[in-house]
Design a protein around this motif. Structure first.
Motif, mmCIF file in Angstrom:
data_model
loop_
_atom_site.group_PDB
_atom_site.id
_atom_site.type_symbol
_atom_site.label_atom_id
_atom_site.label_comp_id
_atom_site.label_asym_id
_atom_site.label_seq_id
_atom_site.Cartn_x
_atom_site.Cartn_y
_atom_site.Cartn_z
ATOM 1 N N VAL A 171 -1.192 4.162 -6.238
ATOM 2 C CA VAL A 171 -2.412 3.356 -6.146
ATOM 3 C C VAL A 171 -2.595 2.494 -7.395
ATOM 4 C CG1 VAL A 171 -4.931 3.461 -5.970
ATOM 5 C CG2 VAL A 171 -3.515 4.985 -4.592
ATOM 6 N N GLU A 172 -2.172 3.003 -8.545
ATOM 7 C CA GLU A 172 -2.336 2.262 -9.798
ATOM 8 C C GLU A 172 -1.608 0.918 -9.749
ATOM 9 O OE1 GLU A 172 -1.257 5.544 -9.895
ATOM 10 O OE2 GLU A 172 -3.179 6.427 -10.468
ATOM 11 N N MET A 173 -0.418 0.892 -9.149
ATOM 12 C CA MET A 173 0.316 -0.362 -9.068
ATOM 13 C C MET A 173 -0.455 -1.378 -8.224
ATOM 14 S SD MET A 173 4.078 -1.345 -7.579
ATOM 15 C CE MET A 173 3.569 -1.186 -5.881
ATOM 16 N N LEU A 174 -1.012 -0.944 -7.120
ATOM 17 C CA LEU A 174 -1.795 -1.834 -6.266
ATOM 18 C C LEU A 174 -3.021 -2.355 -7.017
ATOM 19 C CD1 LEU A 174 -2.325 -3.212 -3.586
ATOM 20 C CD2 LEU A 174 -3.381 -1.082 -2.770
ATOM 21 N N GLN A 175 -3.674 -1.487 -7.747
ATOM 22 C CA GLN A 175 -4.836 -1.906 -8.531
ATOM 23 C C GLN A 175 -4.432 -2.947 -9.568
ATOM 24 O OE1 GLN A 175 -5.967 1.995 -9.914
ATOM 25 N NE2 GLN A 175 -7.475 2.268 -8.276
ATOM 26 N N ASP A 176 -3.309 -2.723 -10.238
ATOM 27 C CA ASP A 176 -2.825 -3.677 -11.239
ATOM 28 C C ASP A 176 -2.504 -5.027 -10.604
ATOM 29 O OD1 ASP A 176 -3.083 -1.751 -13.213
ATOM 30 O OD2 ASP A 176 -0.937 -1.262 -13.267
ATOM 31 N N LEU A 177 -1.902 -5.012 -9.417
ATOM 32 C CA LEU A 177 -1.579 -6.261 -8.730
ATOM 33 C C LEU A 177 -2.841 -7.032 -8.358
ATOM 34 C CD1 LEU A 177 1.325 -5.083 -6.378
ATOM 35 C CD2 LEU A 177 1.521 -6.522 -8.426
ATOM 36 N N VAL A 214 0.847 -1.193 0.000
ATOM 37 C CA VAL A 214 0.000 0.000 0.000
ATOM 38 C C VAL A 214 0.883 1.244 0.000
ATOM 39 C CG1 VAL A 214 -1.837 1.249 1.197
ATOM 40 C CG2 VAL A 214 -1.786 -1.255 1.253
ATOM 41 N N ASP A 215 0.927 1.867 -1.165
ATOM 42 C CA ASP A 215 1.684 3.115 -1.325
ATOM 43 C C ASP A 215 0.698 4.164 -1.824
ATOM 44 O OD1 ASP A 215 3.300 5.253 -1.982
ATOM 45 O OD2 ASP A 215 4.645 4.096 -3.284
ATOM 46 N N PRO A 216 0.347 5.127 -0.978
ATOM 47 C CA PRO A 216 -0.641 6.128 -1.384
ATOM 48 C C PRO A 216 -0.240 6.898 -2.644
ATOM 49 C CG PRO A 216 -0.079 6.377 0.943
ATOM 50 C CD PRO A 216 0.826 5.346 0.372
#
Length: 112
Positions: free
Chosen positions: A75-81, A70-72
């Motif tokens: 967010v796009e990277m978290l969504q992609d993961l 979780v890196d504010p």
């Protein structure tokens, strides 16, 4: 009387045997489908920081996110993961279902 015919129609005994085999295959397929629906499939992404679990019914059951992911500011990277983990879990479920049905149908190319 012509070859291959009898009083019960074409092939008589062979036709009854084919019907029994088809009924058994149908029962086996229903049982396999129930077993597949009861299973869960898990997949991860980003080295396991995100994992997703889906059911054999192809429904998302859970998503687990390591707090390190979780890196504010990203967010796009978290969504992609998350998308990658869910899609991989769904692929696993579909591959298992395809493999099970292929075993039951003996390689017949039926549209399941």
């Amino acid at each position: 009387m012509a070859k291959g015919f009898n009083s019960r129609g074409m092939g008589g005994g062979n036709m009854n045997n084919m019907i029994r085999q088809a009924q058994k295959m149908q029962q086996d397929m229903l049982k396999a489908q129930e077993e597949l629906e009861a299973k869960t499939y898990e997949a991860g992404a980003g080295g396991g920081v995100v994992s997703a679990t889906v059911s054999g019914k192809k429904e998302l059951v859970s998503v687990t996110i390591d707090p390190e992911a979780v890196d504010p500011d990203d967010v796009e990277m978290l969504q992609d993961l998350i998308v990658a983990a869910v899609n991989e879990a769904l692929r696993k479920a579909a591959d298992d279902a395809s493999s099970q049905m292929s075993r039951l149908t003996g390689g017949l190319n039926l549209p399941f």
